[in-house]
Design an enzyme around this catalytic site. Structure first.
Site, short mmCIF file in Angstrom:
data_model
loop_
_atom_site.label_atom_id
_atom_site.label_comp_id
_atom_site.label_asym_id
_atom_site.label_seq_id
_atom_site.Cartn_x
_atom_site.Cartn_y
_atom_site.Cartn_z
N ARG A 7 23.36 -17.43 11.09
CA ARG A 7 23.04 -18.70 10.42
C ARG A 7 23.88 -19.85 10.97
O ARG A 7 23.48 -21.01 10.93
CB ARG A 7 23.19 -18.58 8.88
CG ARG A 7 22.84 -19.86 8.13
CD ARG A 7 22.50 -19.64 6.67
NE ARG A 7 23.49 -18.85 5.98
CZ ARG A 7 24.68 -19.29 5.57
NH1 ARG A 7 25.01 -20.55 5.75
NH2 ARG A 7 25.54 -18.48 4.95
N TYR A 12 2.40 -37.73 7.44
CA TYR A 12 1.98 -36.34 7.25
C TYR A 12 2.14 -35.93 5.77
O TYR A 12 3.16 -36.24 5.14
CB TYR A 12 2.81 -35.42 8.17
CG TYR A 12 2.60 -33.97 7.88
CD1 TYR A 12 1.37 -33.37 8.11
CD2 TYR A 12 3.62 -33.20 7.34
CE1 TYR A 12 1.15 -32.05 7.80
CE2 TYR A 12 3.42 -31.86 7.04
CZ TYR A 12 2.17 -31.30 7.27
OH TYR A 12 1.96 -29.99 6.95
N ASP A 67 8.63 -39.05 14.03
CA ASP A 67 7.93 -37.77 14.14
C ASP A 67 7.01 -37.89 15.35
O ASP A 67 6.03 -38.63 15.34
CB ASP A 67 7.13 -37.49 12.86
CG ASP A 67 6.39 -36.15 12.91
OD1 ASP A 67 6.13 -35.66 14.02
OD2 ASP A 67 6.06 -35.61 11.83
N LYS A 123 3.41 -26.84 16.86
CA LYS A 123 2.24 -27.39 17.52
C LYS A 123 2.35 -27.22 19.04
O LYS A 123 2.50 -26.12 19.51
CB LYS A 123 2.04 -28.85 17.10
CG LYS A 123 2.25 -29.10 15.59
CD LYS A 123 1.30 -28.33 14.70
CE LYS A 123 1.53 -28.69 13.25
NZ LYS A 123 0.96 -27.78 12.29
C1 LIG Z 1 2.70 -34.74 12.40
C2 LIG Z 1 3.22 -33.52 11.71
N1 LIG Z 1 4.52 -33.47 11.38
C3 LIG Z 1 5.03 -32.40 10.74
C4 LIG Z 1 4.25 -31.32 10.40
C5 LIG Z 1 4.87 -30.15 9.67
O1 LIG Z 1 5.11 -29.11 10.54
P1 LIG Z 1 5.22 -27.58 10.09
O2 LIG Z 1 3.86 -27.16 9.64
O3 LIG Z 1 5.70 -26.91 11.33
O4 LIG Z 1 6.20 -27.50 8.99
C6 LIG Z 1 2.90 -31.31 10.74
C7 LIG Z 1 2.05 -30.17 10.40
O5 LIG Z 1 0.84 -30.19 10.56
C8 LIG Z 1 2.37 -32.46 11.41
O6 LIG Z 1 1.06 -32.53 11.75
#
Ligand SMILES: Cc1ncc(COP(=O)(O)O)c(C=O)c1O
Length: 379
Positions: free
Chosen positions: A48, A100, A172, A197
């Site tokens: 961890r 998101y 992001d 992704k």
């Molecule tokens: C733009 C964006 N940021 C963050 C996330 C969250 O990611 P995670 O599903 O890996 O927690 C997503 C998930 O679809 C996303 O599309």
């Protein structure tokens, strides 16, 4: 200075320094034995706090993001929530209206318990952002292009505004990846991504990354990583180390497919609107192309209302029907029943998320097969 693909294979520690293995091994262990008390010869103590496989990924991520520091988290949401915890009690954050859904939920339901408030604003208007800055505002959070309508935010302009008001900017960058959009060069303080992704790219891992050049932010984030415990598992870190080696060629093909499919959909009478920042018709095209290398691999489109959406999806055979994006396989999503299902129909309509809106994350299949498949389904 090497090219993208050479860099992804050679320009960070890709060889295991303990054994010479050409693939960083999975150090599948929770703890590390010590030869004596206070054993300083050991770099790692407990997984961890740090693990050689995860550390190798973090070094790879720092290379990819061109940042001094990078930390791996158990999901994109773990990365996001840990970063948002940089806000102090009593402070205020500005985020995009169409941020998101998970980020929106965290900010709306969890942060208020710590006395942290937020404003969701139209990020295409600098005046609107500035009008929402309060004496206690500490952070502007950007997500561009946005999900699912691919709205574009001018990263440089927002960062300049933030600097003027001494605010932190967080970006992001999931949709574009650091290969194609570099928020640090535009002034961002923290860049994060859902590595679930494109970075991993094979729809088999959930992970997040936080990158920064600021030592204090890094130290704070490391403390959170250790104390909230949202660390990335060893197996998942290894899978991402493998996936990232092909990020360049995967993205090249996915983006090529997306651009061509967007252009194809624009010609179809049965498609009422195509949202893709690589199209000249996209309202954010000029800004997007000034801050990113191409339109990315995600597009959305609205099919004519007279179409039965269930019938349409039943006739699409190549893209899988699923939430998520960024896999080698194309993924078709229906925001109204998936990512935006928790909103009321009125809220969705206000955001432009209509029942006949679809999002397509383009994979690396043959373009002609994807186009034939969509063409057939739209007939
Ligand atoms: C733009 C964006 N940021 C963050 C996330 C969250 O990611 P995670 O599903 O890996 O927690 C997503 C998930 O679809 C996303 O599309």
């Amino acid at each position: 200075m090497t090219g993208i693909n050479t860099g992804l294979l050679h320009n960070y520690p890709v060889i295991d320094k303990y054994t010479g293995a050409s693939s960083i091994p999975k150090y599948q262990t929770s703890t590390f034995s010590q030869t004596k008390l206070n054993d300083e010869s050991r770099q790692f103590m407990y997984t961890r706090f740090g693990n050689p496989t995860v550390k190798a990924l973090e070094e790879g991520m720092a290379y990819l993001f061109k940042s001094k520091y990078a930390l791996a988290f158990s999901s994109g949401m773990a990365a996001i929530s840990n970063v948002l915890m940089l806000a102090k009690t009593g402070s205020h954050i500005i985020l995009p209206l169409e941020v998101y859904g998970g980020t929106c939920q965290f900010v709306s339901t969890i942060l208020p318990r710590f006395g942290i408030t937020a404003s969701f604003v139209d990020m295409s208007s600098l005046a609107d952002i500035e009008a929402h800055i309060q004496p206690n505002t500490c952070m502007i959070y950007i997500e561009t292009p946005s999900n699912p309508l691919l709205k574009v935010t001018d990263i440089k302009a927002v960062c300049e505004l933030a600097k003027k008001h001494k605010l932190l900017t967080v970006c992001d960058n999931t949709f574009m990846t650091p290969l194609y959009q570099r928020p640090f060069e535009l002034g961002a303080d923290v860049v994060l991504e859902s590595a679930t992704k494109f970075i991993n790219g094979h729809s088999d891992v959930v992970a997040g990354v936080v990158a920064t050049n600021d030592q204090k932010i890094y130290e704070q984030m490391y403390l959170y990583q250790k104390n909230f415990g949202g660390i990335l598992g060893v197996e998942d870190a290894w899978l991402i180390l493998r996936g990232m080696k092909t990020l360049g060629i995967r993205m090249e093909k996915s983006v090529y497919n997306a651009q061509k499919i967007a252009e194809f959909l624009e010609t179809k009478k049965s498609v009422k609107k195509v949202y893709y920042p690589g199209l000249k018709s996209h309202v954010g095209h000029a800004i997007h192309m000034s801050q990113a290398a191409n339109g990315g691999a995600v597009l959305s489109f609205v099919v004519d209302e007279k179409y039965d959406c269930d019938e349409f999806v039943s006739k699409v055979h190549i893209p899988i029907l699923a939430v998520s994006l960024g896999g080698v396989e194309s993924i078709l999503s229906h925001p109204a029943t998936m990512s935006h299902a928790c909103l009321t129909p009125e809220e969705r309509a206000k955001e432009g998320v209509t029942d006949n809106l679809f999002r397509l994350s383009c994979g690396i299949e043959d373009l002609s097969d994807l186009i034939d498949d969509l063409d057939r389904a739209l007939k």
